[in-house]
Enzyme design. Structure first.
Site, PDB file in Angstrom:
ATOM      1  N   HIS A 199       8.971   0.937   3.450  1.00  0.00           N
ATOM      2  CA  HIS A 199      10.184   0.927   4.455  1.00  0.00           C
ATOM      3  C   HIS A 199      10.958  -0.155   4.130  1.00  0.00           C
ATOM      4  CE1 HIS A 199       7.556  -2.117   6.523  1.00  0.00           C
ATOM      5  NE2 HIS A 199       6.493  -0.987   6.486  1.00  0.00           N
ATOM      6  N   MET A 221       9.204  -2.782  11.870  1.00  0.00           N
ATOM      7  CA  MET A 221       8.837  -1.674  10.726  1.00  0.00           C
ATOM      8  C   MET A 221       7.493  -1.795  10.301  1.00  0.00           C
ATOM      9  SD  MET A 221      12.132  -0.679   8.984  1.00  0.00           S
ATOM     10  CE  MET A 221      13.718  -0.556   9.891  1.00  0.00           C
ATOM     11  N   SER A 222       6.911  -0.779  10.224  1.00  0.00           N
ATOM     12  CA  SER A 222       5.231  -0.522   9.699  1.00  0.00           C
ATOM     13  C   SER A 222       4.988   0.996   9.202  1.00  0.00           C
ATOM     14  CB  SER A 222       4.516  -0.883  11.022  1.00  0.00           C
ATOM     15  OG  SER A 222       3.126  -0.203  10.538  1.00  0.00           O
ATOM     16  N   SER A 223       4.669   1.025   8.332  1.00  0.00           N
ATOM     17  CA  SER A 223       4.107   2.322   7.639  1.00  0.00           C
ATOM     18  C   SER A 223       3.246   3.088   8.736  1.00  0.00           C
ATOM     19  CB  SER A 223       3.154   2.414   6.454  1.00  0.00           C
ATOM     20  OG  SER A 223       3.827   1.467   5.538  1.00  0.00           O
ATOM     21  N   MET A 279       0.751  -1.131   0.011  1.00  0.00           N
ATOM     22  CA  MET A 279       0.139   0.355  -0.012  1.00  0.00           C
ATOM     23  C   MET A 279       0.913   1.116   0.035  1.00  0.00           C
ATOM     24  SD  MET A 279      -3.549  -1.003   1.990  1.00  0.00           S
ATOM     25  CE  MET A 279      -2.954  -0.608   3.826  1.00  0.00           C
ATOM     26  N   HIS A 298       9.272  -3.761   3.460  1.00  0.00           N
ATOM     27  CA  HIS A 298       9.020  -3.898   2.238  1.00  0.00           C
ATOM     28  C   HIS A 298      10.353  -4.108   1.131  1.00  0.00           C
ATOM     29  CE1 HIS A 298       5.693  -0.938   3.315  1.00  0.00           C
ATOM     30  NE2 HIS A 298       4.924  -2.264   2.951  1.00  0.00           N
TER      31      HIS A 298
HETATM   32  O1  PAF Z   1      -0.110  -5.624   3.716  1.00  0.00           O
HETATM   33  C1  PAF Z   1      -0.549  -4.846   3.039  1.00  0.00           C
HETATM   34  O2  PAF Z   1       0.318  -3.759   2.730  1.00  0.00           O
HETATM   35  C2  PAF Z   1      -1.892  -5.013   2.280  1.00  0.00           C
HETATM   36  O3  PAF Z   1      -2.637  -5.409   3.438  1.00  0.00           O
HETATM   37  C3  PAF Z   1      -1.759  -5.850   1.031  1.00  0.00           C
HETATM   38  C4  PAF Z   1      -1.192  -7.141   1.012  1.00  0.00           C
HETATM   39  C5  PAF Z   1      -0.972  -4.877   0.047  1.00  0.00           C
HETATM   40  C6  PAF Z   1      -3.152  -5.631   0.686  1.00  0.00           C
HETATM   41  O4  PAF Z   1      -3.850  -4.655   0.387  1.00  0.00           O
END
Ligand code: PAF
Length: 277
Positions: free
Chosen positions: A33, A184-186, A29, A36
């Site tokens: 960070h 880590m998380s947005s 989404m 990802h």
């Molecule tokens: O983890 C995420 O960022 C979301 O839940 C995903 C897997 C992209 C689905 O929208």
């Protein structure tokens, strides 16, 4: 890096990939960070044709949740992805994605939607299922990568895709943490400096809770103790603190492959994490 903003141009590009090349998808989404980026690096290292999607999926947010303030920074995301030599970035528009016909896939809610995050976020897994089915129908990747911070999501997607007959291999990758241990998380960027200090304690408490479970051999007592510890340390609410197996079944002290799962709030911000026990 090729950037495709619609399904037609994406499909033209995907058709050009060599037939024996592995096509990998990392759905995101955005507001990328190091968590990802570690998934992307894994695919790139294996010399796979690496597609990243950025789409803030409104369907997986509840009415009281943070859809309106979900962080966006496409410019930075593009810079990061270009540096990693991602092959293709897919940034679809909402209308095109939700107009895309997926009627041939019959999604029936899975049992694992009724536990952990599914309890207080009833829209979450149906919403994730919807976007995952769309993205995987459009892209049809050989492999896909998900972070273990969202372990239930990883397991959900893996189970869902298998049930629906998608060929994609779903791979999980370990949680990437700040030096403090914070996963880590947005969403971490919602935290004030004071709140970050509290958030930093979550991983420490999970490790202490794990030690206590293993020393005392009593899961429920240890969980009760650490729920209290978390609340005393400044977490404002606990959605859950639970031990389950790697396939999300209820665990007892003798179960193999156990994990400790937590979802906690600091004021408005909800954080999740999990570790092996
Ligand atoms: O983890 C995420 O960022 C979301 O839940 C995903 C897997 C992209 C689905 O929208």
């Amino acid at each position: 890096m090729k950037i495709c903003k619609n399904i037609r141009s994406l499909k033209i590009d995907l058709n050009k990939i060599q037939k024996n090349k592995c096509l990998s998808l990392i759905p995101t989404m955005g507001y990328l960070h190091l968590g990802h980026l570690s998934l992307i690096k894994k695919a790139k290292k294996r010399k796979e044709f690496t597609v990243v999607s950025i789409f803030i999926n409104p369907k997986q947010f509840g009415p009281e949740e943070d859809l309106d303030k979900y962080p966006v920074n496409i410019k930075h995301d593009i810079e990061k992805l270009t540096k990693l030599k991602v092959d293709l970035l897919f940034i679809p528009k909402k209308k095109e994605i939700f107009d895309y016909k997926i009627s041939s896939y019959r999604y029936k809610p899975l049992k694992i939607e009724n536990i952990l995050c599914g309890i207080n976020r009833p829209n979450y897994f149906p919403g994730v299922a919807d976007i995952i089915i769309r993205l995987f129908s459009i892209i049809n990747p050989d492999k896909s990568y998900f972070g273990e911070k969202d372990f239930q999501q990883y397991f959900f997607v893996k189970t869902l895709l298998k049930k629906l007959g998608f060929k994609s291999k779903v791979i999980s990758s370990k949680t990437i943490r700040e030096k403090s241990g914070l996963a880590m998380s947005s969403r971490n960027q919602y935290l004030s400096i004071k709140e970050i200090k509290i958030a930093n304690k979550l991983y420490k408490f999970l490790k202490l809770n794990k030690k206590e479970i293993n020393d005392k051999k009593n899961i429920s007592k240890s969980l009760a103790k650490y729920k209290n510890e978390l609340l005393n340390a400044g977490f404002t609410k606990i959605d859950y603190l639970e031990v389950r197996t790697d396939d999300l079944r209820k665990a007892n002290i003798n179960s193999n492959n156990k994990r400790l799962f937590a979802a906690v709030f600091i004021n408005e911000t909800r954080l999740i994490d999990n570790i092996r026990v």
